[in-house]
Structure formats: C-alpha cells, structure tokens
Enzyme design. Structure first.
Site, short mmCIF file in Angstrom:
data_model
loop_
_atom_site.label_atom_id
_atom_site.label_comp_id
_atom_site.label_asym_id
_atom_site.label_seq_id
_atom_site.Cartn_x
_atom_site.Cartn_y
_atom_site.Cartn_z
CB SER A 238 -0.91 0.00 1.24
OG SER A 238 -0.13 0.10 2.42
CE LYS A 239 -2.65 6.46 -2.12
NZ LYS A 239 -3.55 7.62 -1.96
NE ARG A 240 0.30 -0.23 6.16
CZ ARG A 240 0.99 -1.19 6.72
NH1 ARG A 240 2.18 -0.94 7.23
NH2 ARG A 240 0.52 -2.42 6.78
#
Length: 468
Positions: A238-240
């Site tokens: 994901s973005k993290r």
C-alpha cells in the site's frame, strides 16, 4: 487459437505496482503467443473516476513501454450496448427486476446475521411480475440455484463454487447504471478476450461472471488469478510501503526496464535467472509458471536491479532518461557535455538517475558554494601554487582530451614533488565544489576548458578571501 488479453484498470487513482504487474503479465502472454493486448478503462464509478487518473494510467503504460494493440476503450462510452444486453437477459428470463427497498434488505441481512447465516439475497422478487409503485427497481441476474461453477485456473488450478453460495447479483442499479461484474462480462464478450489474467482479489467475481457468460451463450475465456504483492511487514502492499504509483519510480530515478524486470520476478521465475531482457521475458513467460503464493516487495532488490541496468544498458538509452531528470533541475542538457558521455562517467557510482543528475549538475551549472569540509581540507593557502600551476598548464592545452589532461596532472605532480592526489583533490574541489567526482581527466574533459579555468579562478579568489 487467437490469444487476446486485456488490462482493465479503474481510473480512481494512479497506476500502482500491482496493476503494473498485472498489465505486464497480460502483455507478455499476448506477445508470446502473437496475440492482441487490449487496454480498457473501467470508468463506470462516476463519482471516483477522474480524467487525471486516466492520464496517469496512460502515462504509466507509455513509460513502461507496455504498448496496447487496441483501445483504450472506455466503459462510459458503451452504456447503450450494456442496455441492449440487459434487455436480452430480461427477455430470456436470465434477469429480473427487484423492488426490495433498502429497509427490507437491511432487515433480511440482520436476520441472517442473527441466525449466523451467510448474508445473501433470498430471491424474493424472482417471481414478481408486477411493478411496485414508488420503487425504482434494480435488475438482478437469475443465478442457478443448484450445481457448481468451476474452471481450471491458469495459476491456481481447479477452482469450484457451489451455485448455492452465489446470490442473485445486481447487474443494474436503480438509476439504470450497470454494475462492475456485468460490464466486465459484456466487454470481455464483445472484445473476444480469450485469457483474463488479473489479481486474485477477483476470484470471487469469476463464478458470477462465468454464469452470466453462460447465460449469454458465450465461449468462456481462460482465467488466471495472480497472488497479491506484500510489503516487508507481510501486509498487502500500500501507500505506506511507498507504492504510490509507477510514475513515482520514474521520478525517483528508476529505468522502466529495471522496474519491469523486478515486477516480472514478483511471482514468476525461470530457473535461477534474475536479469531478463524484454525479449527474454516474452520468450520464457508462461502464465502457468506464476507462483501460487504472495510475493514480497523488496526495495533494495529493485535498487540493485536499477544500478545493474544503469551499468549495462545502452548509454544513449540511459541518457534519454537522464535528460528528463536534468530538466527537473533546471538544466539545459545542450549547455554542457553530451549526456551520453555523462552516463559513461557517472553510471558506476549512481544507483538512480536522480543521483546521476544531481552529481552531474556541476558540469552544466555553476554551484552556489563549496562543500565545507572539502573546501576546508583542500582549498588552503598551500594549494594556491598547485592551482596556479595547473591553471597555467591547462590554459595551454590545445587538444582538450582525456590523455593530455591526465598528462598535465601527472607532470604537475612530478614537477612540484607531490603525489598525484595532492594535485588532483584541490583541483577536483575547485571545479566540482566537492571531493567526489569521476576521475579527474574525465571530469575536466566533460567540464570543458573555459569552465575549468573559470572554476580555478573562482577557487583562488575563495582562498584569497579567506585570508583577508
């Protein structure tokens, strides 16, 4: 058999790593079998779909070099066709209008949950023949009540669902707009898609789509569901984890070939081989060789691959991408050395194009100041005679090439009774602003005679100013 694959992203964000890998696998399968690769934009989510996201997807596909043979096709341009097929299903009894209200469906679900049953529509409108005043109906697909739906998945092998586990899917909302599982079926049918390679989050959609295709009398495509990509912590990428978009990797200085090579190895292998050219990917790729288990994204491995490609790719190709990064630093690549020469000089010590561009800035533009530690150590009163002698000799060089420039350094060191490093380092800091650069003869050659002499003059002035 004619092989036709498709990549069908939703334009609700950028082209991310998982989507890019799906596109790559579908593209490779089509190319290997001499088939057709289709790009379809599934933009029926009118609230979330944006033109910016469409452009980001197209830009990502172009940068990666995943050229499509047909498309892009937009689902929002095909609503009339979806309406035709919807009417066909209604007329043939494969679909029906459902007049249940939201309150009734909420009550149904609550009762099922209380009885610890799987929440599903119970088909109460299946036999309704009269409209319900004041209620805009949805349209549901009349799923078979018995038997099973099964397919031989290209990746996961035999997969089967009991039809009793599948409720009557809504294929058109109350406002008449078609739903995802219905539009996908119509598109795959009309576009004669033979092989659907997509993420395994679609496994539960596949039996529903197969049943609709069967109701339409269509030949079924072959399905392959690719496992997800995980971050280093084991959670879904994901973005993290830094996986914002494919174009972020361009911005961070990765070559598209490096990213493609990394993506193809995320879930697929060919023996112990790690480095693949595009032609090798096409030659060796088989969907049946895709691993069943999830893959873990390793940024360090990607960085290693990128350095390999910087080192071994055609310098002219690397320079093509380097020019874009130089432009981001407000550098005009024509006002200085040929970027191809810069690539050859800098690629060994650069892991990304961003590093290469930043460390090459001094070739094209004057730097604002010297690196403090480098200047303190190398631009001193004792270096003045060295720099003055170098300036005198370099001003007299008639052929500004690496060999005569190297000879100037060697002879200057010998005549002054110094080691070569005692001559080269003050000169390096004078012309580059730092103690790190390519070999000194290469640095001077790329910098050019006028800039070199000007930088030495500036360094001498800097030393004098410190004295004063």
């Amino acid at each position: 058999m004619t092989h036709r694959t498709r990549f069908a992203p939703s334009p609700t964000g950028h082209l991310h790593i998982g989507g890019a890998r799906t596109a790559l696998f579908s593209w490779l399968y089509a190319r290997k079998h001499g088939g057709t690769f289709i790009l379809r934009i599934e933009d029926t989510d009118l609230e979330r779909s944006t033109v910016e996201s469409v452009n980001a997807i197209l830009e990502g596909m172009t940068w990666l070099g995943l050229e499509y043979d047909e498309g892009p096709f937009y689902q929002t341009h095909r609503f009339d066709r979806y309406g035709e097929v919807m009417e066909q299903l209604l007329e043939q009894g494969h679909a029906y209008r459902c007049y249940c209200t939201k309150e009734e469906l909420d009550e149904l679900r609550a009762g099922q949950m209380e009885r610890k049953e799987k929440p599903r529509y119970d088909g109460r409108c299946r036999h309704r023949t009269e409209p319900r005043p004041g209620v805009s109906p949805v349209i549901r697909f009349r799923n078979a009540a018995e038997g099973e739906v099964a397919w031989d998945d290209l990746v996961r092998g035999r997969i089967a669902f009991r039809n009793s586990e599948l409720d009557d899917l809504i294929i058109a909302r109350s406002d008449g707009t078609p739903t995802y599982n219905f539009t996908v079926v119509v598109d795959d049918l009309d576009m004669k898609v033979s092989h659907v390679i997509r993420g395994d989050d679609h496994v539960n959609n596949t039996p529903r789509q197969i049943n609709i295709l069967k109701a339409l009398g269509a030949e079924l495509p072959h399905y392959g569901h690719v496992p997800m990509i995980l971050g280093a912590d084991g959670a879904r990428l994901s973005k993290r984890h830094g996986a914002v978009s494919v174009m972020q990797y361009r911005d961070e200085g990765y070559l598209p070939e490096a990213l493609l090579n990394y993506l193809v190895r995320l879930g697929w292998s060919y023996g112990d081989q790690e480095i693949f050219s595009i032609d090798e990917m096409i030659e060796y790729f088989e969907a049946t060789d895709i691993n069943h288990s999830a893959s873990t994204f390793n940024p360090d491995k990607l960085l290693w691959l990128n350095h390999h490609y910087l080192m071994h790719s055609d310098p002219a190709h690397v320079a093509h991408h380097l020019r874009w990064h130089l432009g981001r630093l407000d550098i005009d690549p024509t006002d200085g050395p040929d970027p191809v020469e810069v690539v050859l000089a800098q690629r060994e010590r650069s892991k990304t194009l961003v590093e290469m561009a930043q460390s090459s800035r001094f070739f094209y533009m004057d730097f604002d100041d010297y690196d403090p530690k480098s200047a303190q150590k190398n631009l001193t009163a004792s270096s003045v005679p060295v720099l003055e002698e170098l300036r005198r000799r370099l001003a007299g060089v008639e052929t500004w090439e690496k060999e005569p420039l190297h000879a100037v350094l060697v002879f200057t060191a010998e005549d002054l009774g110094l080691k070569l490093g005692q001559v080269a380092q003050p000169l390096r800091v004078a012309v580059a602003g730092t103690a790190v650069s390519p070999p000194m003869d290469v640095t001077l050659y790329l910098l050019g005679q006028l800039r070199t002499l000007s930088r030495i003059d500036r360094a001498l002035q800097h030393i004098q100013a410190k004295k004063d």
